[in-house]
Design a protein around this motif. Sequence first.
Motif, PDB file in Angstrom:
ATOM      1  N   UNK A 182      19.103  53.105  -5.495  1.00 39.31           N
ATOM      2  CA  UNK A 182      20.220  54.036  -5.685  1.00 39.31           C
ATOM      3  C   UNK A 182      20.232  55.193  -4.698  1.00 39.31           C
ATOM      4  N   UNK A 183      19.155  55.357  -3.917  1.00 41.73           N
ATOM      5  CA  UNK A 183      19.172  56.361  -2.844  1.00 41.73           C
ATOM      6  C   UNK A 183      19.440  55.706  -1.488  1.00 41.73           C
ATOM      7  N   UNK A 184      19.842  54.438  -1.508  1.00 35.78           N
ATOM      8  CA  UNK A 184      20.188  53.653  -0.321  1.00 35.78           C
ATOM      9  C   UNK A 184      18.965  53.365   0.561  1.00 35.78           C
ATOM     10  N   UNK A 185      17.767  53.357  -0.032  1.00 38.93           N
ATOM     11  CA  UNK A 185      16.576  52.984   0.739  1.00 38.93           C
ATOM     12  C   UNK A 185      16.510  51.466   0.830  1.00 38.93           C
ATOM     13  N   UNK A 186      16.321  50.961   2.040  1.00 38.70           N
ATOM     14  CA  UNK A 186      16.194  49.525   2.287  1.00 38.70           C
ATOM     15  C   UNK A 186      14.918  48.999   1.642  1.00 38.70           C
ATOM     16  N   UNK A 187      15.071  47.959   0.806  1.00 39.79           N
ATOM     17  CA  UNK A 187      13.930  47.332   0.141  1.00 39.79           C
ATOM     18  C   UNK A 187      13.687  45.909   0.626  1.00 39.79           C
ATOM     19  N   UNK A 188      14.722  45.280   1.174  1.00 42.15           N
ATOM     20  CA  UNK A 188      14.579  43.904   1.636  1.00 42.15           C
ATOM     21  C   UNK A 188      15.905  43.329   2.069  1.00 42.15           C
ATOM     22  N   UNK A 189      15.848  42.056   2.431  1.00 45.18           N
ATOM     23  CA  UNK A 189      17.042  41.323   2.854  1.00 45.18           C
ATOM     24  C   UNK A 189      17.177  40.095   1.971  1.00 45.18           C
ATOM     25  N   UNK A 190      18.401  39.825   1.532  1.00 42.03           N
ATOM     26  CA  UNK A 190      18.691  38.626   0.741  1.00 42.03           C
ATOM     27  C   UNK A 190      19.876  37.923   1.367  1.00 42.03           C
ATOM     28  N   UNK A 191      19.815  36.600   1.393  1.00 43.63           N
ATOM     29  CA  UNK A 191      20.799  35.841   2.166  1.00 43.63           C
ATOM     30  C   UNK A 191      21.212  34.551   1.483  1.00 43.63           C
ATOM     31  N   UNK A 192      22.388  34.111   1.864  1.00 45.43           N
ATOM     32  CA  UNK A 192      22.821  32.728   1.682  1.00 45.43           C
ATOM     33  C   UNK A 192      23.008  32.208   3.092  1.00 45.43           C
ATOM     34  N   UNK A 193      22.369  31.101   3.413  1.00 47.65           N
ATOM     35  CA  UNK A 193      22.478  30.550   4.760  1.00 47.65           C
ATOM     36  C   UNK A 193      22.723  29.056   4.671  1.00 47.65           C
ATOM     37  N   UNK A 194      22.981  28.460   5.796  1.00 52.19           N
ATOM     38  CA  UNK A 194      23.327  27.030   5.833  1.00 52.19           C
ATOM     39  C   UNK A 194      24.434  26.732   4.828  1.00 52.19           C
ATOM     40  N   UNK A 195      25.432  27.613   4.777  1.00 52.37           N
ATOM     41  CA  UNK A 195      26.541  27.443   3.843  1.00 52.37           C
ATOM     42  C   UNK A 195      27.325  26.198   4.236  1.00 52.37           C
ATOM     43  N   UNK A 196      27.475  25.300   3.275  1.00 46.84           N
ATOM     44  CA  UNK A 196      28.175  24.026   3.468  1.00 46.84           C
ATOM     45  C   UNK A 196      29.386  24.047   2.551  1.00 46.84           C
ATOM     46  N   UNK A 197      30.544  24.380   3.124  1.00 50.42           N
ATOM     47  CA  UNK A 197      31.747  24.508   2.308  1.00 50.42           C
ATOM     48  C   UNK A 197      32.201  23.156   1.767  1.00 50.42           C
ATOM     49  N   UNK A 198      32.022  22.106   2.529  1.00 51.80           N
ATOM     50  CA  UNK A 198      32.440  20.773   2.082  1.00 51.80           C
ATOM     51  C   UNK A 198      31.694  20.353   0.810  1.00 51.80           C
ATOM     52  N   UNK A 199      30.391  20.638   0.767  1.00 53.88           N
ATOM     53  CA  UNK A 199      29.580  20.272  -0.392  1.00 53.88           C
ATOM     54  C   UNK A 199      29.339  21.444  -1.344  1.00 53.88           C
ATOM     55  N   UNK A 200      29.948  22.582  -1.041  1.00 58.55           N
ATOM     56  CA  UNK A 200      29.925  23.762  -1.895  1.00 58.55           C
ATOM     57  C   UNK A 200      28.510  24.206  -2.269  1.00 58.55           C
ATOM     58  N   UNK A 201      27.666  24.336  -1.222  1.00 55.44           N
ATOM     59  CA  UNK A 201      26.291  24.755  -1.469  1.00 55.44           C
ATOM     60  C   UNK A 201      25.793  25.658  -0.348  1.00 55.44           C
ATOM     61  N   UNK A 202      24.683  26.332  -0.628  1.00 51.36           N
ATOM     62  CA  UNK A 202      24.067  27.213   0.357  1.00 51.36           C
ATOM     63  C   UNK A 202      22.587  27.354   0.030  1.00 51.36           C
ATOM     64  N   UNK A 203      21.823  27.724   1.049  1.00 52.37           N
ATOM     65  CA  UNK A 203      20.397  27.977   0.892  1.00 52.37           C
ATOM     66  C   UNK A 203      20.173  29.466   0.640  1.00 52.37           C
ATOM     67  N   UNK A 204      19.338  29.770  -0.322  1.00 51.98           N
ATOM     68  CA  UNK A 204      18.985  31.135  -0.698  1.00 51.98           C
ATOM     69  C   UNK A 204      17.724  31.548   0.057  1.00 51.98           C
ATOM     70  N   UNK A 205      17.662  32.807   0.457  1.00 52.78           N
ATOM     71  CA  UNK A 205      16.448  33.346   1.077  1.00 52.78           C
ATOM     72  C   UNK A 205      16.341  34.826   0.713  1.00 52.78           C
ATOM     73  N   UNK A 206      15.115  35.282   0.514  1.00 52.85           N
ATOM     74  CA  UNK A 206      14.879  36.691   0.230  1.00 52.85           C
ATOM     75  C   UNK A 206      13.554  37.100   0.856  1.00 52.85           C
ATOM     76  N   UNK A 207      13.522  38.289   1.422  1.00 56.81           N
ATOM     77  CA  UNK A 207      12.298  38.888   1.954  1.00 56.81           C
ATOM     78  C   UNK A 207      12.319  40.358   1.580  1.00 56.81           C
ATOM     79  N   UNK A 208      11.264  40.777   0.903  1.00 53.25           N
ATOM     80  CA  UNK A 208      11.215  42.147   0.402  1.00 53.25           C
ATOM     81  C   UNK A 208      10.042  42.901   1.006  1.00 53.25           C
ATOM     82  N   UNK A 209      10.208  44.207   1.152  1.00 55.25           N
ATOM     83  CA  UNK A 209       9.104  45.073   1.561  1.00 55.25           C
ATOM     84  C   UNK A 209       8.057  45.089   0.444  1.00 55.25           C
TER      85      UNK A 209
END
Length: 176
Positions: A65-92
Amino acid sequence: MPILLRPLEEKDVDGMLEWMHSEESKSIFQKDMSNITRENAVSFVKSSQGDTFDRGFVHFAVVDDSDEYLGTISLKNIDKENSCAEYAVSMRAKARGTGASMAATKGILDKAFLEYNLHRVYLNVLTTNERANKFYKKAGFVFEGTSRDSLCIRGEFKSLNWYTIIKEDYLSEVKG
């Protein structure tokens, strides 16, 4: 602690480099992150800005809530045809054990299923990463199987566990 997802910003780079250069990252990522420079990280942040869903990925900063960066979270390899994506997270390291990862995961899954209307989100994790394997099960991902010796990390073959979560399951069981 309220957790928010927002677009990555250049001010997040130092926090990103912290987890990228950690000893743990060397043991769990195929790519050697210790070689990532500030310029590389800034370039990554810039490439993640704007509407990137159609380019096959979305990356968010996980912040408190103080806008301090804690990590990155992603959806990657998004495949719209098959309506799926890969999840990834990396935290401090400082964010671990605080509930921030779980809150961020719920946030990205809300985006995946409610905003992007995906059907399935999947991930893979080293079989030896016990903490992460427990976390993904707790977050509602379902174990689908093990892919043996699928990665070579610094000369050693590693096996991966695969997990998925389907929209209907998330909406009925996880969101309740």
